[in-house]
Design a protein around this motif. Structure first.
Motif, mmCIF file in Angstrom:
data_model
loop_
_atom_site.group_PDB
_atom_site.id
_atom_site.type_symbol
_atom_site.label_atom_id
_atom_site.label_comp_id
_atom_site.label_asym_id
_atom_site.label_seq_id
_atom_site.Cartn_x
_atom_site.Cartn_y
_atom_site.Cartn_z
ATOM 1 N N UNK A 96 10.084 16.194 10.964
ATOM 2 C CA UNK A 96 10.532 17.389 11.682
ATOM 3 C C UNK A 96 11.603 18.146 10.896
ATOM 4 N N UNK A 97 12.496 17.410 10.240
ATOM 5 C CA UNK A 97 13.538 18.060 9.429
ATOM 6 C C UNK A 97 12.897 18.811 8.257
ATOM 7 N N UNK A 98 11.966 18.133 7.563
ATOM 8 C CA UNK A 98 11.294 18.780 6.423
ATOM 9 C C UNK A 98 10.499 19.988 6.904
ATOM 10 N N UNK A 99 9.803 19.856 8.028
ATOM 11 C CA UNK A 99 9.027 20.968 8.568
ATOM 12 C C UNK A 99 9.930 22.153 8.911
ATOM 13 N N UNK A 100 11.094 21.875 9.481
ATOM 14 C CA UNK A 100 12.036 22.959 9.803
ATOM 15 C C UNK A 100 12.503 23.662 8.532
ATOM 16 N N UNK A 101 12.764 22.884 7.462
ATOM 17 C CA UNK A 101 13.169 23.494 6.186
ATOM 18 C C UNK A 101 12.044 24.342 5.601
ATOM 19 N N UNK A 102 10.807 23.851 5.701
ATOM 20 C CA UNK A 102 9.658 24.600 5.181
ATOM 21 C C UNK A 102 9.500 25.918 5.934
ATOM 22 N N UNK A 103 9.568 25.859 7.252
ATOM 23 C CA UNK A 103 9.397 27.079 8.045
ATOM 24 C C UNK A 103 10.531 28.073 7.793
ATOM 25 N N UNK A 104 11.735 27.578 7.618
ATOM 26 C CA UNK A 104 12.865 28.462 7.298
ATOM 27 C C UNK A 104 12.659 29.125 5.938
ATOM 28 N N UNK A 105 12.245 28.321 4.955
ATOM 29 C CA UNK A 105 11.970 28.865 3.625
ATOM 30 C C UNK A 105 10.839 29.877 3.659
ATOM 31 N N UNK B 109 9.940 31.741 6.127
ATOM 32 C CA UNK B 109 10.435 32.970 6.780
ATOM 33 C C UNK B 109 11.149 33.867 5.768
ATOM 34 N N UNK B 110 12.037 33.269 4.978
ATOM 35 C CA UNK B 110 12.796 34.073 4.011
ATOM 36 C C UNK B 110 11.916 34.579 2.859
ATOM 37 N N UNK B 111 10.960 33.768 2.413
ATOM 38 C CA UNK B 111 10.036 34.225 1.367
ATOM 39 C C UNK B 111 9.188 35.383 1.894
ATOM 40 N N UNK B 112 8.726 35.266 3.130
ATOM 41 C CA UNK B 112 7.918 36.342 3.725
ATOM 42 C C UNK B 112 8.735 37.629 3.833
ATOM 43 N N UNK B 113 9.980 37.516 4.241
ATOM 44 C CA UNK B 113 10.833 38.714 4.359
ATOM 45 C C UNK B 113 11.076 39.367 3.002
ATOM 46 N N UNK B 114 11.217 38.554 1.965
ATOM 47 C CA UNK B 114 11.540 39.096 0.637
ATOM 48 C C UNK B 114 10.310 39.502 -0.155
ATOM 49 N N UNK B 115 9.258 38.674 -0.108
ATOM 50 C CA UNK B 115 8.085 38.889 -0.971
ATOM 51 C C UNK B 115 6.843 39.326 -0.201
ATOM 52 N N UNK B 116 6.875 39.252 1.118
ATOM 53 C CA UNK B 116 5.719 39.621 1.921
ATOM 54 C C UNK B 116 4.667 38.526 1.924
ATOM 55 N N UNK B 117 3.526 38.839 2.541
ATOM 56 C CA UNK B 117 2.450 37.855 2.683
ATOM 57 C C UNK B 117 1.894 37.423 1.331
ATOM 58 N N UNK C 294 3.457 37.019 -1.598
ATOM 59 C CA UNK C 294 4.319 35.991 -2.193
ATOM 60 C C UNK C 294 4.161 34.657 -1.491
ATOM 61 N N UNK C 295 4.059 34.714 -0.178
ATOM 62 C CA UNK C 295 3.910 33.479 0.593
ATOM 63 C C UNK C 295 2.577 32.803 0.284
ATOM 64 N N UNK C 296 1.491 33.593 0.220
ATOM 65 C CA UNK C 296 0.168 33.029 -0.077
ATOM 66 C C UNK C 296 0.088 32.476 -1.497
ATOM 67 N N UNK C 297 0.773 33.141 -2.435
ATOM 68 C CA UNK C 297 0.784 32.641 -3.814
ATOM 69 C C UNK C 297 1.427 31.253 -3.891
ATOM 70 N N UNK C 298 2.541 31.087 -3.193
ATOM 71 C CA UNK C 298 3.210 29.782 -3.172
ATOM 72 C C UNK C 298 2.337 28.746 -2.483
ATOM 73 N N UNK C 299 1.716 29.112 -1.375
ATOM 74 C CA UNK C 299 0.845 28.171 -0.665
ATOM 75 C C UNK C 299 -0.320 27.718 -1.542
#
Length: 184
Positions: A19-28, A30-38, A40-45
């Protein structure tokens, strides 16, 4: 597969560390999506999905090695040589094995878990992992000698030698103080 006389652990797919790791992933995310958009997020995924696929066989192999060790090594031998009452001899043996054993955390951690399951003491298990981490002759020969030279590696190895034994001694005594913790 655990050794025949090893009590089965209850397994949880989701625990507090997940749960802690999942919370960190979701927080990260969120910030990647705000900065790089979908995009950037899809590229990392995409990149990390491939990394996961590459690592998965190594994790499985490490877990299988740990299970095989539990079944193949006699509990009496492990308890006698690296058990909780093996003293300084057990710490030295565990330190030597950790220093010479090649492999990454995918093999070393399942092995340490297997040793604990079949009778190794906490002190020797800590000495084993600490020795692999600090001394690791395989890593020293392949990586450190070319970069630093043999003199540096010999000096670093000699300076590191007492540390796994001290860590094992500390773990042995601390384990007795932790209620419900691992046995010494």
């Amino acid at each position: 597969m655990p050794a025949p006389d090893t009590p089965k652990k209850s397994r949880k797919i989701v625990d507090i560390s997940t749960l802690v790791v999942l919370a960190l992933v979701l927080t990260g995310a969120f910030f990647v999506y705000r900065r790089e958009g979908a995009r950037g997020l899809l590229e990392i995924l995409g990149e990390d999905t491939w990394l996961f696929v590459e690592i998965l066989p190594k994790v499985l192999a490490g877990c299988l090695i740990g299970a095989f060790v539990q079944l193949l090594l006699p509990r009496e031998v492990v308890s006698r040589w690296v058990g909780g009452d093996s003293g300084l001899t057990g710490l030295i043996i565990a330190t030597a094995i950790g220093a010479i054993l090649p492999g990454g955390p995918f093999t070393i951690y399942p092995l340490a878990g297997a040793f604990l399951a079949i009778g190794a003491g906490v002190g020797p298990a800590v000495a084993f992992v600490t020795s692999w981490t600090l001394i690791g002759l395989n890593r020293a020969i392949i990586w450190e000698v070319p970069f630093f030279g043999i003199d540096f590696v010999i000096l670093r190895t000699i300076a590191s030698l007492p540390l796994p034994i001290l860590a094992g001694l500390g773990a042995h005594f601390l384990a007795k103080l932790v209620p419900g913790g691992p046995r010494a």
